[in-house]
Enzyme design. Sequence first.
Site, mmCIF file in Angstrom:
data_model
loop_
_atom_site.group_PDB
_atom_site.id
_atom_site.type_symbol
_atom_site.label_atom_id
_atom_site.label_comp_id
_atom_site.label_asym_id
_atom_site.label_seq_id
_atom_site.Cartn_x
_atom_site.Cartn_y
_atom_site.Cartn_z
ATOM 1 N N GLU A 1 0.761 9.419 -13.719
ATOM 2 C CA GLU A 1 0.983 8.078 -14.377
ATOM 3 C C GLU A 1 -0.502 7.655 -14.747
ATOM 4 O OE1 GLU A 1 4.302 5.929 -12.152
ATOM 5 O OE2 GLU A 1 2.752 4.604 -13.010
ATOM 6 N N CYS A 25 -6.677 2.983 -15.801
ATOM 7 C CA CYS A 25 -6.178 3.370 -14.376
ATOM 8 C C CYS A 25 -5.863 4.633 -14.388
ATOM 9 C CB CYS A 25 -5.283 2.363 -14.160
ATOM 10 S SG CYS A 25 -4.895 2.726 -12.192
ATOM 11 N N CYS A 54 1.086 11.203 -3.295
ATOM 12 C CA CYS A 54 0.263 10.998 -2.348
ATOM 13 C C CYS A 54 0.573 11.050 -0.739
ATOM 14 C CB CYS A 54 -0.220 9.347 -2.354
ATOM 15 S SG CYS A 54 -1.669 8.944 -1.265
ATOM 16 N N CYS A 109 0.992 4.633 2.445
ATOM 17 C CA CYS A 109 1.034 3.164 2.505
ATOM 18 C C CYS A 109 2.327 2.636 2.240
ATOM 19 C CB CYS A 109 -0.069 2.507 1.526
ATOM 20 S SG CYS A 109 -1.798 3.172 1.625
ATOM 21 N N CYS A 163 3.755 1.146 -1.220
ATOM 22 C CA CYS A 163 3.507 1.730 -2.303
ATOM 23 C C CYS A 163 4.515 2.632 -2.506
ATOM 24 C CB CYS A 163 2.038 2.449 -1.998
ATOM 25 S SG CYS A 163 1.709 3.751 -3.230
ATOM 26 N N GLY A 212 -2.563 8.556 -5.831
ATOM 27 C CA GLY A 212 -3.142 9.464 -5.265
ATOM 28 C C GLY A 212 -4.378 8.760 -4.517
ATOM 29 N N GLU A 213 -4.828 9.511 -3.560
ATOM 30 C CA GLU A 213 -6.191 9.171 -2.698
ATOM 31 C C GLU A 213 -7.443 10.028 -3.322
ATOM 32 O OE1 GLU A 213 -9.153 8.147 -1.143
ATOM 33 O OE2 GLU A 213 -7.779 6.977 0.097
ATOM 34 N N SER A 248 -11.232 3.729 -5.622
ATOM 35 C CA SER A 248 -10.739 3.012 -4.531
ATOM 36 C C SER A 248 -10.390 3.868 -3.458
ATOM 37 C CB SER A 248 -9.524 2.112 -5.235
ATOM 38 O OG SER A 248 -8.784 1.472 -3.996
ATOM 39 N N SER A 307 -9.545 -0.384 0.084
ATOM 40 C CA SER A 307 -8.113 -0.857 -0.100
ATOM 41 C C SER A 307 -8.060 -1.517 1.430
ATOM 42 C CB SER A 307 -7.180 0.314 -0.472
ATOM 43 O OG SER A 307 -6.001 -0.371 -0.873
ATOM 44 N N LEU A 308 -8.027 -2.698 1.428
ATOM 45 C CA LEU A 308 -8.096 -3.191 2.944
ATOM 46 C C LEU A 308 -6.634 -3.632 3.179
ATOM 47 C CD1 LEU A 308 -9.817 -4.364 5.423
ATOM 48 C CD2 LEU A 308 -10.203 -6.562 4.213
ATOM 49 N N CYS A 310 2.637 0.951 -9.169
ATOM 50 C CA CYS A 310 2.399 2.394 -9.344
ATOM 51 C C CYS A 310 3.095 3.347 -8.709
ATOM 52 C CB CYS A 310 0.733 2.299 -8.492
ATOM 53 S SG CYS A 310 -0.043 4.058 -8.891
HETATM 54 S S1 SF4 Z 1 -1.613 2.826 -2.184
HETATM 55 FE FE1 SF4 Z 1 -2.908 4.723 -2.917
HETATM 56 S S2 SF4 Z 1 -3.455 5.600 -0.890
HETATM 57 FE FE2 SF4 Z 1 -1.927 4.167 -0.244
HETATM 58 S S3 SF4 Z 1 0.027 5.421 -0.571
HETATM 59 FE FE3 SF4 Z 1 -0.244 4.471 -2.600
HETATM 60 S S4 SF4 Z 1 -1.530 5.956 -3.704
HETATM 61 FE FE4 SF4 Z 1 -1.763 6.589 -1.715
#
Ligand code: SF4
Length: 406
Positions: free
Chosen positions: A116, A155, A162, A166, A169, A213-214, A243, A268-269, A389
């Site tokens: 995306e 974005c 990922c 989290c 997410c 993704g990270e 981020s 990303s706190l 997302c």
């Molecule tokens: S918030 Fe970002 S780092 Fe966390 S699982 Fe979702 S895509 Fe991955």
Amino acid sequence: MTAHSSQLDTNDPAPGSDGRLFGLDRDMLSACMATLGEPLWRGRQLAEAMYRQGVTEIGLVTTLSRTLRERLEAEGWSIGRPRIAQAFVSNDGTERYLVECTVPPVPAPAPIQTVETVWMPEGDGGETGDGTEAGELENGQALRARPRRDRATICVSSQIGCAVNCQFCLTAKLGLQRNLTAGEIAGQVVAVLDRHGVEIGKERVNLVFMGMGEPFLNYEHWIAAVRLLVNEVGISPQRMTVSTSGIVPGIERFAEEPPEMRPKLAISLNAPNDAVRSQIMPISRKWPIEAVVDAVRQVRLRPRERITFEYVLLGGITDGQEHAEEVARLVRHSGLPAKVNLIAWNPGPGIPYQMPQAAAVDRFRRALEADEVPVYLRRPRGRDIFAACGQLKRTVESARLETSSS
Ligand code: SF4
């Protein structure tokens, strides 16, 4: 076909080894041309065509001779830029895309995979990307007096799925499918710029690496994409923000990048302390907040640059006044020039959290302001076209699966 020198992980295919030119910088393209007995400046011509003029087929690179174009195609080279396969347009002007990362003809048996990418024509109220905030004065001139597209933000995704997991997410539900290559990351941007006819050099856009993704778990490809976007596409790194969920080794590598060549950093706190954060972001058990902040302190900041703390407000879990006060203490004790971006959580199917009440969001913001912590509320964008997302990819691909199996 020649594989090109690379500093990428040894398990990754070398850039260009699949015959795709998109993703190679001009030095790599020149080296490729040299192996064909062509002058090095042919590499510059190819880079101009792919990254500045949006050419997507070798046959259309008219600065190359017809003979050379035919030879490249005959030897299996293609431009192979990622392609927008589907676009979803929101009432608020936001567009979300499914971008195909393996452009046909695919080397069998590689499946076509999508990520995306999002275009927000007026940004989301986070920031303009160059150290000033939306609506602030810059060189004495109000940003709002400029064409609104100056706030346009893309974005960008860095992985398919990922692994960070989290809990709030939807992308996490996909698991990690694979890393994107530099060409696939930069290609999302060039495809979107092309769709909107944006001329870099005349118009400015902001990039946020906050999609699927990270980025710091795909560091080499991600930073190679940044270099392509800076050197070949011409986007200032000061208008880019990356981020991270708090991958300490990634932040330490990021701290070694020259400040003039790297994006700004957002953490990303999402929680005021490790006890709460570990419940919603298991990564916090590996790298607690203090270790993350220590790593961030190693980053040499540009003048006026600030670190952003992203904070997703989960109703009843992270949105209390006491949480805000703890976040304010955390930011102040970090000693970092910093600001907080608040994001009211977007609901997603199968995720057991509540959106925060508007009053709670307001109270949280005011508590930070009372402690003199700069705070911005990111506006929800594109809620009518699958807000969260990862939701778009999941929704569309499940529908496809259902259709094909029925
Ligand atoms: S918030 Fe970002 S780092 Fe966390 S699982 Fe979702 S895509 Fe991955």
